[in-house]
Design a protein around this motif. Sequence first.
Motif, short mmCIF file in Angstrom:
data_model
loop_
_atom_site.label_atom_id
_atom_site.label_comp_id
_atom_site.label_asym_id
_atom_site.label_seq_id
_atom_site.Cartn_x
_atom_site.Cartn_y
_atom_site.Cartn_z
N TRP A 261 40.47 39.99 43.22
CA TRP A 261 39.03 40.19 43.29
C TRP A 261 38.75 41.03 44.53
CZ3 TRP A 261 34.86 39.39 40.27
CH2 TRP A 261 33.60 39.50 40.86
N LYS A 262 38.14 42.18 44.35
CA LYS A 262 37.93 43.11 45.46
C LYS A 262 36.49 43.00 45.95
CE LYS A 262 41.50 46.30 43.83
NZ LYS A 262 41.86 47.69 43.47
N TRP A 263 36.32 42.37 47.09
CA TRP A 263 34.97 42.15 47.63
C TRP A 263 34.30 43.46 48.02
CZ3 TRP A 263 32.40 37.99 46.78
CH2 TRP A 263 33.07 36.76 46.58
N GLY A 264 35.09 44.48 48.36
CA GLY A 264 34.51 45.77 48.68
C GLY A 264 33.78 46.36 47.48
N GLN A 265 34.35 46.19 46.30
CA GLN A 265 33.70 46.69 45.09
C GLN A 265 32.43 45.89 44.79
OE1 GLN A 265 36.22 47.08 41.67
NE2 GLN A 265 37.76 48.31 42.74
N ALA A 266 32.47 44.59 45.07
CA ALA A 266 31.28 43.77 44.84
C ALA A 266 30.16 44.19 45.80
CB ALA A 266 31.61 42.29 45.04
N ARG A 267 30.50 44.46 47.06
CA ARG A 267 29.47 44.90 48.03
C ARG A 267 28.93 46.27 47.66
NH1 ARG A 267 33.13 42.31 51.61
NH2 ARG A 267 34.22 44.28 51.99
N GLU A 268 29.78 47.11 47.08
CA GLU A 268 29.32 48.45 46.69
C GLU A 268 28.16 48.36 45.69
OE1 GLU A 268 31.29 51.76 43.92
OE2 GLU A 268 32.25 51.66 45.90
N CYS A 269 28.21 47.37 44.83
CA CYS A 269 27.13 47.20 43.84
C CYS A 269 25.77 47.07 44.51
CB CYS A 269 27.40 45.97 42.98
SG CYS A 269 28.82 46.10 41.90
N ARG A 398 37.50 47.35 38.33
CA ARG A 398 37.41 46.14 37.52
C ARG A 398 36.44 45.12 38.11
NH1 ARG A 398 41.12 45.75 33.51
NH2 ARG A 398 41.02 43.48 33.45
N THR A 399 36.49 44.93 39.43
CA THR A 399 35.57 43.97 40.05
C THR A 399 34.14 44.47 39.95
OG1 THR A 399 37.26 43.20 41.61
CG2 THR A 399 34.97 42.77 42.18
N LYS A 400 33.93 45.75 40.23
CA LYS A 400 32.57 46.30 40.16
C LYS A 400 32.02 46.20 38.75
CE LYS A 400 29.67 50.30 41.20
NZ LYS A 400 29.60 51.70 41.70
N ARG A 401 32.86 46.53 37.75
CA ARG A 401 32.39 46.46 36.38
C ARG A 401 32.04 45.03 35.99
NH1 ARG A 401 36.69 48.23 32.84
NH2 ARG A 401 36.50 50.19 33.96
N THR A 402 32.82 44.07 36.50
CA THR A 402 32.51 42.66 36.22
C THR A 402 31.17 42.27 36.81
OG1 THR A 402 34.86 42.07 36.16
CG2 THR A 402 33.30 40.29 36.56
N LYS A 479 43.26 65.41 35.81
CA LYS A 479 44.49 64.73 36.22
C LYS A 479 44.25 63.77 37.38
CE LYS A 479 47.34 67.03 38.71
NZ LYS A 479 48.31 68.06 39.16
N ASN A 480 43.56 64.23 38.41
CA ASN A 480 43.34 63.39 39.58
C ASN A 480 42.34 62.27 39.29
OD1 ASN A 480 45.08 65.03 41.06
ND2 ASN A 480 43.43 66.41 41.69
N GLY A 481 41.36 62.57 38.44
CA GLY A 481 40.41 61.52 38.07
C GLY A 481 41.10 60.39 37.33
N ARG A 482 42.04 60.74 36.45
CA ARG A 482 42.78 59.72 35.70
C ARG A 482 43.64 58.89 36.64
NH1 ARG A 482 45.50 62.92 32.35
NH2 ARG A 482 43.86 62.86 30.77
N GLU A 483 44.26 59.55 37.61
CA GLU A 483 45.13 58.85 38.55
C GLU A 483 44.33 57.87 39.41
OE1 GLU A 483 48.53 57.80 40.85
OE2 GLU A 483 48.27 58.70 38.88
N MET A 484 43.18 58.29 39.92
CA MET A 484 42.37 57.40 40.74
C MET A 484 41.79 56.26 39.92
SD MET A 484 40.47 59.87 43.53
CE MET A 484 40.10 58.47 44.58
N GLY A 485 41.48 56.53 38.66
CA GLY A 485 41.03 55.46 37.79
C GLY A 485 42.11 54.42 37.59
N ALA A 486 43.36 54.87 37.45
CA ALA A 486 44.48 53.94 37.28
C ALA A 486 44.70 53.09 38.52
CB ALA A 486 45.74 54.72 36.93
N GLN A 487 44.28 53.60 39.68
CA GLN A 487 44.41 52.85 40.92
C GLN A 487 43.22 51.92 41.18
OE1 GLN A 487 45.05 55.83 43.93
NE2 GLN A 487 47.06 56.42 43.12
N ASP A 488 42.38 51.73 40.17
CA ASP A 488 41.24 50.82 40.22
C ASP A 488 40.19 51.27 41.24
OD1 ASP A 488 39.92 48.58 39.17
OD2 ASP A 488 40.56 47.32 40.85
N CYS A 489 40.00 52.58 41.36
CA CYS A 489 38.92 53.10 42.21
C CYS A 489 37.59 52.98 41.47
CB CYS A 489 39.17 54.56 42.57
SG CYS A 489 40.63 54.83 43.60
N THR A 490 36.52 52.79 42.22
CA THR A 490 35.19 52.72 41.59
C THR A 490 34.68 54.12 41.30
OG1 THR A 490 33.92 52.84 43.65
CG2 THR A 490 34.73 50.66 42.97
#
Length: 501
Positions: A261-269, A398-402, A479-490
């Motif tokens: 659970w990534k609290w940084g993603q939750a705070r970003e919301c 994933r955390t932000k989407r949740t 290519k880079n967008g797909r890679e960062m998405g795979a790394q669970d970037c928001t």
Amino acid sequence: MEKSEKVKFSHDDIITPSESQDLPSDYTDGEFKLLRRKVDRYLLPLMWLCHGLQSVDKACVGTQATFGLREDTGLVGQQYSWLTTVFYLTYMCFEFPSIVLLQRYSMGRVLSLYIIGWGLVVLCIGFSQNFTHLITLRALQGIFECCISPGFLLVVGTWYTTREHPSRALVFQTGYAGVSIITDSVIYGIGSVTDKNPDFQAWRYISFFLGGFTILAGLLCLLFLGTPSEVHWLSTDEKKIAIARVMANNTGHDRTGMKDWKWGQARECLVDPTFWFAGINAFVGAVPNGALSTFSAILNTTFGFTNLEVLLLNIPKCIFAVLYFLAVGVLVTKKKNLRMWVMMISTIPAIIGFILLAVLPNEPRYKWTKWGAVFMTCTFITATFFAWSLVTSNVAGRTKRTVVSTITFLGYCIGNMAGSQIFQAKDAPRYIPGSIGCAVCLGVQMLIIFQWRVILNMRNNRRDKQMNELGITEDDIVKNGREMGAQDCTDLENPYFRYVM
């Protein structure tokens, strides 16, 4: 730059594919299309049926009320309205933990067990004798139904590309109208028995029918529903193709069972305006939904129609709704960035319909005009359904989407609770204050969607301009967008992410 747009980047930020990431991409368009057709055959009919049954089951008390539920169980005052309010109260309270369960465990298995559970509850409603029995069972029904809509949207996100999200989501969202045609036909037969035998309590047998049907659907889900990595009807190669397709969304992979659970993603919301737009839009769109789910059948009887006539008149409304949803689904799939314009336009007929309900008296000469006003309201739900698909398409991490999914459905639940209470017993039979309140909510929804679109458009334009200035090619962006998405970037952390509108 708006406060929430915290991404700044340069040439140094362009990343290369990590050796630790397996991102299969060497597949042809023909292989992708063949896989998509197979997925459509297995998943869309099943989600169409289950989502339709969910909508029918939670709104069935409205139909049952016209067949004697209130009288047979001794409901008085606002007790009938509370049957819908308590449903959404427990729906809201248990939604977040249910979404977490979907993210951590087998999504298909969890959803299937929830469906079977709510089917059992609906069946048991048929045995209720008083308000206590009804409100307890409706509370349990809210617990079991709370994860179905967000769960199906997560399933869509794991199987389909961003461009396909609205059309696929709308296909199963048409389930309410489509399944209603089937169930209303059966319920009409059940209700007809009452004309021959006044002691026959048709509303009980309506519950037995709907509950049994739902349990059967849940058993089918156990066999076929799930993410690409969970289902047994794909080969190993087909699973790789399915995962490769969704990696292009830049929102990550389909794996469940993730504990982080990534609290940084939750705070970003909290600093992202689109998070608040999603919640407010869900609330104002749900108020009229809650009102009509609870009182639509009752309203039609106040115009002068019988309970059986109401069932028959609901069928053309459902047919139109199915055709409308499919038409706009095809439109936004073929034409880019029309989704939010369609959302705004779809609220206009409903606003007019609610105004007509408020100003026209309940007189025989206005009987069909007022039925037409109710008919006009069937388009507004498009804005709610499309907004749900926007979460799938536009929120990465994933955390932000949740969290965004949770605020969306919290707004949806609170709005439905408010909607179930906005038509007060003291305002019967015209319910003027409630009709005006629904029209106002839809007007506010139009403004929210417009502001939402403006912000997303600004973000896309800003990122396109920066990419052009840096000389980054379209291939590198993909290519880079797909890679960062795979790394669970928001979506805010990934400068290559583009929003759909």
